[in-house]
Design a protein around this motif. Structure first.
Motif, PDB file in Angstrom:
ATOM      1  N   ARG A   7       0.826  -1.209   0.000  1.00 11.93           N
ATOM      2  CA  ARG A   7       0.000   0.000   0.000  1.00 11.93           C
ATOM      3  C   ARG A   7       0.858   1.255   0.000  1.00 11.93           C
ATOM      4  O   ARG A   7       0.538   2.245  -0.654  1.00 11.93           O
ATOM      5  N   MET A   8       1.969   1.212   0.745  1.00  8.54           N
ATOM      6  CA  MET A   8       2.875   2.364   0.772  1.00  8.54           C
ATOM      7  C   MET A   8       3.465   2.620  -0.606  1.00  8.54           C
ATOM      8  O   MET A   8       3.550   3.770  -1.054  1.00  8.54           O
ATOM      9  N   THR A   9       3.865   1.545  -1.282  1.00  9.80           N
ATOM     10  CA  THR A   9       4.431   1.695  -2.621  1.00  9.80           C
ATOM     11  C   THR A   9       3.405   2.237  -3.602  1.00  9.80           C
ATOM     12  O   THR A   9       3.695   3.113  -4.421  1.00  9.80           O
ATOM     13  N   MET A  10       2.186   1.730  -3.510  1.00  8.03           N
ATOM     14  CA  MET A  10       1.128   2.199  -4.408  1.00  8.03           C
ATOM     15  C   MET A  10       0.849   3.681  -4.198  1.00  8.03           C
ATOM     16  O   MET A  10       0.776   4.454  -5.161  1.00  8.03           O
ATOM     17  N   TYR A  11       0.695   4.081  -2.952  1.00  6.97           N
ATOM     18  CA  TYR A  11       0.362   5.481  -2.690  1.00  6.97           C
ATOM     19  C   TYR A  11       1.522   6.393  -3.064  1.00  6.97           C
ATOM     20  O   TYR A  11       1.313   7.508  -3.564  1.00  6.97           O
ATOM     21  N   ALA A  12       2.753   5.923  -2.854  1.00  6.75           N
ATOM     22  CA  ALA A  12       3.926   6.729  -3.235  1.00  6.75           C
ATOM     23  C   ALA A  12       3.976   6.920  -4.748  1.00  6.75           C
ATOM     24  O   ALA A  12       4.336   7.997  -5.233  1.00  6.75           O
ATOM     25  N   THR A  13       3.603   5.880  -5.509  1.00  4.43           N
ATOM     26  CA  THR A  13       3.572   5.998  -6.967  1.00  4.43           C
ATOM     27  C   THR A  13       2.514   6.999  -7.408  1.00  4.43           C
ATOM     28  O   THR A  13       2.751   7.827  -8.299  1.00  4.43           O
ATOM     29  N   ILE A  14       1.335   6.931  -6.794  1.00  4.16           N
ATOM     30  CA  ILE A  14       0.267   7.887  -7.129  1.00  4.16           C
ATOM     31  C   ILE A  14       0.707   9.310  -6.815  1.00  4.16           C
ATOM     32  O   ILE A  14       0.540  10.231  -7.627  1.00  4.16           O
ATOM     33  N   GLN A  15       1.295   9.492  -5.644  1.00  4.23           N
ATOM     34  CA  GLN A  15       1.709  10.821  -5.216  1.00  4.23           C
ATOM     35  C   GLN A  15       2.806  11.379  -6.116  1.00  4.23           C
ATOM     36  O   GLN A  15       2.783  12.553  -6.506  1.00  4.23           O
ATOM     37  N   SER A  16       3.770  10.527  -6.493  1.00  3.43           N
ATOM     38  CA  SER A  16       4.871  10.969  -7.343  1.00  3.43           C
ATOM     39  C   SER A  16       4.372  11.396  -8.725  1.00  3.43           C
ATOM     40  O   SER A  16       4.807  12.412  -9.268  1.00  3.43           O
ATOM     41  N   ALA A  17       3.434  10.609  -9.299  1.00  6.96           N
ATOM     42  CA  ALA A  17       2.913  10.942 -10.622  1.00  6.96           C
ATOM     43  C   ALA A  17       2.121  12.246 -10.588  1.00  6.96           C
ATOM     44  O   ALA A  17       2.255  13.091 -11.480  1.00  6.96           O
ATOM     45  N   LEU A  18       1.296  12.437  -9.564  1.00  9.37           N
ATOM     46  CA  LEU A  18       0.497  13.657  -9.479  1.00  9.37           C
ATOM     47  C   LEU A  18       1.371  14.878  -9.202  1.00  9.37           C
ATOM     48  O   LEU A  18       1.082  15.976  -9.685  1.00  9.37           O
ATOM     49  N   THR A  19       2.446  14.695  -8.464  1.00 10.56           N
ATOM     50  CA  THR A  19       3.368  15.811  -8.224  1.00 10.56           C
ATOM     51  C   THR A  19       4.066  16.225  -9.519  1.00 10.56           C
ATOM     52  O   THR A  19       4.341  17.405  -9.733  1.00 10.56           O
ATOM     53  N   GLY A  20       4.313  15.258 -10.404  1.00  7.89           N
ATOM     54  CA  GLY A  20       5.008  15.554 -11.656  1.00  7.89           C
ATOM     55  C   GLY A  20       4.215  16.394 -12.629  1.00  7.89           C
ATOM     56  O   GLY A  20       4.788  16.964 -13.561  1.00  7.89           O
ATOM     57  N   ILE A  21       2.893  16.505 -12.460  1.00  9.46           N
ATOM     58  CA  ILE A  21       2.067  17.289 -13.382  1.00  9.46           C
ATOM     59  C   ILE A  21       1.607  18.599 -12.746  1.00  9.46           C
ATOM     60  O   ILE A  21       0.784  19.300 -13.337  1.00  9.46           O
ATOM     61  N   ARG A  22       2.143  18.955 -11.590  1.00  8.33           N
ATOM     62  CA  ARG A  22       1.687  20.163 -10.886  1.00  8.33           C
ATOM     63  C   ARG A  22       1.933  21.426 -11.695  1.00  8.33           C
ATOM     64  O   ARG A  22       1.131  22.370 -11.649  1.00  8.33           O
ATOM     65  N   GLY A  23       2.974  21.486 -12.492  1.00  7.61           N
ATOM     66  CA  GLY A  23       3.333  22.699 -13.217  1.00  7.61           C
ATOM     67  C   GLY A  23       2.363  23.110 -14.304  1.00  7.61           C
ATOM     68  O   GLY A  23       2.458  24.225 -14.824  1.00  7.61           O
ATOM     69  N   SER A  24       1.437  22.231 -14.681  1.00  4.69           N
ATOM     70  CA  SER A  24       0.477  22.567 -15.737  1.00  4.69           C
ATOM     71  C   SER A  24      -0.765  23.261 -15.189  1.00  4.69           C
ATOM     72  O   SER A  24      -1.677  23.570 -15.958  1.00  4.69           O
ATOM     73  N   PHE A  25      -0.804  23.519 -13.893  1.00  5.09           N
ATOM     74  CA  PHE A  25      -1.928  24.216 -13.259  1.00  5.09           C
ATOM     75  C   PHE A  25      -1.413  25.550 -12.723  1.00  5.09           C
ATOM     76  O   PHE A  25      -0.410  25.586 -12.009  1.00  5.09           O
ATOM     77  N   SER A  26      -2.124  26.626 -13.038  1.00  4.98           N
ATOM     78  CA  SER A  26      -1.632  27.961 -12.678  1.00  4.98           C
ATOM     79  C   SER A  26      -1.840  28.279 -11.202  1.00  4.98           C
ATOM     80  O   SER A  26      -1.173  29.169 -10.675  1.00  4.98           O
ATOM     81  N   TYR A  27      -2.764  27.593 -10.536  1.00  4.15           N
ATOM     82  CA  TYR A  27      -2.865  27.754  -9.092  1.00  4.15           C
ATOM     83  C   TYR A  27      -3.358  26.456  -8.447  1.00  4.15           C
ATOM     84  O   TYR A  27      -3.719  25.500  -9.137  1.00  4.15           O
TER      85      TYR A  27
END
Length: 495
Positions: A7-27
Motif C-alpha cells: 500500500r505504501m508503494t502504491m500510494y507513493a507511486t500515485i503521489q509521485s505521478a500527481l506531483t510531476g504534473i503540478r506545473g500545468s496548473f496555474s494555481y
C-alpha cells in the motif's frame, strides 16, 4: 511483500505521478480537484461521469459543482499537462527502444454516445471486421497516443511490455471550430491522419527519435511525405519513421533501374501487386521465429524496396509475412534498413494498445463524460447531410466560447483517465506489488507476468478505507475528506 509495504508503494507511486504534473496548473485549487478526480478513478468504484465519481467517494452536492468547474477551468494548461505526463512516464519507466528510437503507438478510438448537445458527437461507421457491432452509430472518435515501456522482468517479449497512454483527444466532427478565436483545434478541418501526425509532432520533438507504429488507416502518401519533410528539415532533422499495415490489394512500382542513355529517364519501373508475391515468389521467403501476441511464433517473410504513391512516389520497404496458421500481412515502412523480422515483431506489439483501449473505456470510463452546452443546436439523428454543420449554429463569440469550453472539459476528463490508467500500469510494474496483488485477487498460480490494471483497481478498491486512515494527514486525503458528506469541516461554499 506484506500488504502494508504494498500500500505504501502504491500510494507513493500515485503521489509521485500527481506531483510531476503540478506545473500545468496555474494555481493550487484546480490541481487539487484534478488530483481528486484521478485518485477517485483509482480507488473509487465509479461508473463514469462526475456524479458517479462523487457517489463513489461520498461527496456532497456542492462538490459536484466544484469538480465540474475544474474541467472547464482556464487555469489548466492542457498541452503542458500532456507534456508533463510524458516526462513522468519517461522518467519513471524504462521505454522500449529500437536503435535508440522510442516506440510511439497511435490509433483512433470510437465510443457510442447519444448526447444531442455534445460537441464532437456524430454518425460513425464501424471499421471492424466483426458482425457484433452495428454498421453505423452516433458517438465520438478520439485520437489516442501511447508509448511502449518495458515491464518488470526486463524480458523482450510482449508479455512484459506495456503501452502507457499519453493522451486522448477529440478528432471528429469539430471542423467549424478551426477558425474560431481561441480554438484548441486549429487543424480540425484536416484528415484524421494529418491531425494525428500533428498531435504526435509535439511528442516527437520532445523525445527526438521515434518510430511510429500505426494501423492501416495511416497508409497515406501525404503522411509519408510529411515525415520525409521532418527528417530533411535543416533546423530539426528529426529521426522519425513510420511502420504501418498496408491493404491486401496494395500496388507499388519497382525501382526504375539504370539509365540506358537514350530517351527520357524512367521515374518508376513495372507495377506489381504485392499480394501476388505470396505465390509468385514463394520460394524466396525466409523463415524466422519472432515474439508475436505473447509467444514465439514461426513466420516466413519476404521484403523488397519499391516506389509507392501516385504523387509522392517515395521509397518504402514492403514486408510480406505469413504465420504458421496461414494468416498473411503486408507491412510498409519508410525505414529502408529495418530488419523485416523485427518489423513483424514490432507491429505485433501495436495490439497492446487494443487491450489498453478496452481497459480505458471499461475500467476507467475514460470516454463516459457528460459535458454539454445549450450554445449548440439539438442534434437530430436524422439530420440531412445537405444541412450546414451542427456547430455552425454558434454565431456569437459567447456561444463559440461555451462550445470550446465543453470541448476542453471533455479532453481534460479523457486526459485524467489516461493518467489514472498510466498510474495503475506504473504500480503493476513493481514486481513485489504485483505478487501481493495476485495473492489478494486469489490467482490460482503465482506468476511473474504483469498484473492487469483491473487487478490493481480491485486491490485499491478493497483498501480504500485503509489508505484514507493511514494517510489522513496527507494534503490530497485531507482535501478529499473535507468534501465528503458528514465531515465536520464540510461546507457548501467550497470553491
Amino acid at each position: 511483500m506484506c500488504m502494508q509495504n504494498a500500500r505504501m508503494t502504491m500510494y507513493a507511486t500515485i503521489q509521485s505521478a500527481l506531483t510531476g504534473i503540478r506545473g500545468s496548473f496555474s494555481y493550487e485549487r484546480p490541481y487539487q480537484w484534478f488530483s481528486t478526480f484521478v485518485f477517485s478513478l483509482l480507488v473509487g468504484e465509479s461508473a463514469g461521469g462526475i456524479q458517479s465519481v462523487c457517489n463513489s467517494m461520498g461527496f456532497g452536492e456542492a462538490t459536484y459543482y466544484g469538480l465540474d468547474r475544474m474541467f472547464h477551468s482556464d487555469a489548466i494548461n492542457l498541452p503542458e499537462l500532456r507534456r508533463q505526463w510524458l516526462d513522468v512516464v519517461v522518467s519513471q519507466t524504462n521505454p522500449v527502444k529500437y536503435y535508440g528510437r522510442y516506440l510511439i503507438i497511435a490509433d483512433g478510438v470510437k465510443q457510442p454516445k447519444d448526447g444531442r448537445r455534445m460537441p464532437g458527437v456524430g454518425r460513425l461507421h464501424n471499421n471492424s471486421d466483426t458482425q457484433s457491432k452495428p454498421t453505423s452509430y452516433h458517438g465520438i472518435q478520439g485520437g489516442a497516443i501511447g508509448i511502449l515501456v518495458q515491464g518488470p522482468s526486463g524480458c523482450a517479449n510482449d508479455v512484459e511490455v506495456y503501452c502507457v497512454p499519453l493522451s486522448m483527444e477529440l478528432m471528429y466532427g469539430l471542423g467549424p471550430i478551426a477558425s474560431w478565436p481561441g480554438t484548441s483545434h486549429p487543424n480540425a478541418t484536416m484528415t484524421l491522419e494529418a491531425q494525428m501526425l500533428l498531435r504526435q509532432e509535439d511528442y516527437i520533438r520532445r523525445l527526438g527519435s521515434c518510430l511510429l507504429i500505426e494501423d492501416r488507416a495511416s497508409m497515406n502518401q501525404n503522411l509519408f511525405s510529411d515525415l520525409e519533410k521532418l527528417r530533411n528539415a535543416e533546423k530539426d532533422k528529426l529521426d522519425v519513421y513510420l511502420l504501418t499495415n498496408a491493404k491486401g490489394n496494395v500496388k507499388a512500382y519497382e525501382l526504375p533501374g539504370e539509365y540506358s542513355g537514350r530517351g527520357r529517364p524512367r521515374v518508376k519501373g513495372e507495377k506489381v501487386k504485392l499480394a501476388d508475391w505470396f505465390v509468385d515468389r514463394a520460394d524466396e521467403f525466409k523463415y524466422h521465429r519472432v515474439w508475436a501476441y505473447g509467444k514465439k511464433v514461426k513466420i516466413k517473410y519476404l521484403s523488397d524496396i519499391l516506389l509507392w504513391g501516385d504523387e509522392w512516389k517515395g521509397k518504402l520497404q514492403f514486408i510480406l509475412a505469413e504465420m504458421k496458421d496461414g494468416r498473411r500481412i503486408i507491412l510498409a515502412t519508410d525505414d529502408l534498413k529495418m530488419s523485416p523480422a523485427k518489423a513483424v515483431e514490432l507491429y505485433a506489439r501495436r495490439f497492446l494498445c487494443e487491450e489498453g483501449f478496452r481497459s480505458y473505456k471499461g475500467d476507467f470510463h475514460g470516454m463516459d463524460y457528460h459535458f454539454w452546452t445549450k450554445s449548440m443546436e439539438h442534434l437530430s439523428h436524422f439530420r440531412s447531410k445537405d444541412l450546414p454543420h451542427i456547430l455552425d449554429s454558434a454565431k456569437t463569440p459567447a456561444e463559440q466560447k461555451a462550445i470550446l469550453s465543453s470541448i476542453k472539459a471533455a479532453e481534460v476528463y479523457m486526459q485524467g483517465a489516461c493518467i489514472a490508467q498510466g498510474i495503475a500500469q506504473l504500480i503493476s510494474m513493481d514486481t513485489p506489488v504485483g505478487g501481493e496483488v495476485q495473492r489478494y485477487t486469489k490467482k490460482r498460480t503465482h506468476t511473474h507476468r504483469k498484473v492487469s490494471e483491473r487487478d490493481i483497481l480491485r486491490y485499491l478498491h478493497g483498501h480504500k478505507d485503509i489508505l484514507f486512515a493511514k494517510y489522513a494527514g496527507d494534503q490530497l486525503i485531507e482535501f478529499i475528506r473535507e468534501k465528503q458528506v458528514g465531515h465536520p469541516d464540510n461546507a457548501w461554499n467550497i470553491i
